[in-house]
Design an enzyme around this catalytic site. Sequence first.
Site, mmCIF file in Angstrom:
data_model
loop_
_atom_site.group_PDB
_atom_site.id
_atom_site.type_symbol
_atom_site.label_atom_id
_atom_site.label_comp_id
_atom_site.label_asym_id
_atom_site.label_seq_id
_atom_site.Cartn_x
_atom_site.Cartn_y
_atom_site.Cartn_z
ATOM 1 N N ARG A 174 0.849 -1.184 0.000
ATOM 2 C CA ARG A 174 0.000 0.000 0.000
ATOM 3 C C ARG A 174 0.889 1.239 0.000
ATOM 4 O O ARG A 174 1.474 1.607 1.020
ATOM 5 C CB ARG A 174 -0.892 -0.021 1.245
ATOM 6 C CG ARG A 174 -2.047 0.969 1.221
ATOM 7 C CD ARG A 174 -2.695 1.048 2.590
ATOM 8 N NE ARG A 174 -1.863 1.828 3.496
ATOM 9 C CZ ARG A 174 -1.719 1.588 4.792
ATOM 10 N NH1 ARG A 174 -2.301 0.548 5.346
ATOM 11 N NH2 ARG A 174 -0.973 2.387 5.538
ATOM 12 N N HIS B 70 -3.858 4.200 4.608
ATOM 13 C CA HIS B 70 -4.958 3.236 4.637
ATOM 14 C C HIS B 70 -6.231 3.893 4.114
ATOM 15 O O HIS B 70 -6.929 3.339 3.268
ATOM 16 C CB HIS B 70 -5.165 2.737 6.062
ATOM 17 C CG HIS B 70 -6.350 1.845 6.226
ATOM 18 N ND1 HIS B 70 -6.382 0.560 5.749
ATOM 19 C CD2 HIS B 70 -7.558 2.066 6.797
ATOM 20 C CE1 HIS B 70 -7.556 0.012 6.033
ATOM 21 N NE2 HIS B 70 -8.288 0.910 6.658
ATOM 22 N N TYR C 244 3.847 5.089 11.535
ATOM 23 C CA TYR C 244 4.090 3.695 11.893
ATOM 24 C C TYR C 244 4.929 2.917 10.888
ATOM 25 O O TYR C 244 5.214 1.749 11.116
ATOM 26 C CB TYR C 244 2.749 2.969 12.116
ATOM 27 C CG TYR C 244 1.774 3.042 10.958
ATOM 28 C CD1 TYR C 244 1.891 2.200 9.857
ATOM 29 C CD2 TYR C 244 0.718 3.957 10.973
ATOM 30 C CE1 TYR C 244 0.996 2.262 8.796
ATOM 31 C CE2 TYR C 244 -0.189 4.022 9.921
ATOM 32 C CZ TYR C 244 -0.049 3.182 8.840
ATOM 33 O OH TYR C 244 -0.934 3.249 7.797
#
Length: 387
Positions: free
Chosen positions: A282, A286, A295
């Site tokens: 990705r 998100h 993160y």
Amino acid sequence: MSESVPGTPPEVFAPVEVPVSPSQAPEEVEFVQLLTPEGERVENPDYSFDLDDEVVKGFYRDMTLVRRIDSEATALQRQGELGLWASLLGQEAAQIGSGRALNKKDMVFPTYREHGVAFCQGVNPLNLLGLFRGVDQGAWDPKDNNFALYTIVIGAQTLHATGYAMGQQRDHAVGDADEGEATIAYFGDGASSQGDVNEAFIYASVFNAPVVFFCQNNQWAISEPIDRQTRIPLYQRAAGFGFPGVRVDGNDVLATYAVTQQALKRAREGSGPTLIEAYTYRMGAHTTSDDPTKYRLSEDLEHWKLKDPIERVHAYLTRYAGVDHDFFDEVEAEADKVAAELRAGCLALPDPAMTDFFKHVYVEETPQLAEQRDQYAAYAASFEGEG
């Protein structure tokens, strides 16, 4: 400090060092690949892509248009025109490759990120934006494009897909690899931890349902890495349920097409389910409410940019297929046009009357629903004329 259970050895409560999943070491991952990141065609003993370069050019166009639709939708959200958007950036090959492997009778059950598969099925991108703008609950009829409405509940669509596939089986629509029917369910690596997904695996296996489970392993379930979901590669889970699993390079549109086509044929002929793990990444957040810099490392992103699914097809077409710049210029011009039309269409979407949402709960209105609608209408009317 946590209390120990009487009679239980203290070491039971000792921290367990979870090993890094093989999927976290990109150079060591084994998968089906037919087109390298450098644009070179390679052979695989079990899968092949035998279509001509015109088809590959079509894949390039599809992925480019879908990426532009995605970037335009992201921009619209940033400008306050959409409430949210789930980007597919980096996953174009997984979606276009698998989407183009479908036949006209196959049925798709997506998550909320399968914009590329929706494109392959002929769903108007503006209908996708209507959902994220909040003016409808999904304005396309699944029967028109064999593409179910987006599923927000994580993993639930795998149960829907399995049930639908069992219906195809009972309608005697299975038995021919090319002319039969199959179902495909899309989900992410995080959803693989949901009970619904594993229950769908059980039913599909036991009833030999004609369904393909297509997991886009993009490495992150929001902020949780793949090693929080599994200790083995995801595709190996299929063996425990009694059906085949295969891992494919999800950034390779040729391999994704070949693997999905074979799995769908297997389902259509009556040989049961297959789990495909499309190993991808990705590239963006998100959703537009997420900040991935909190993160994950920027070095990982740079590493995966070198595996960009569109760039590798561009490299193949220019280096080995003799495609000139005119083709790419035409695709870019088409992408600009699509983006402009999408933006204009989004801004022109009318706000619905809130009572309209009551019309789409059941095929036939129930007395209870009519009462709820009338109560809401009376409540809303009580505010009229107030400053």
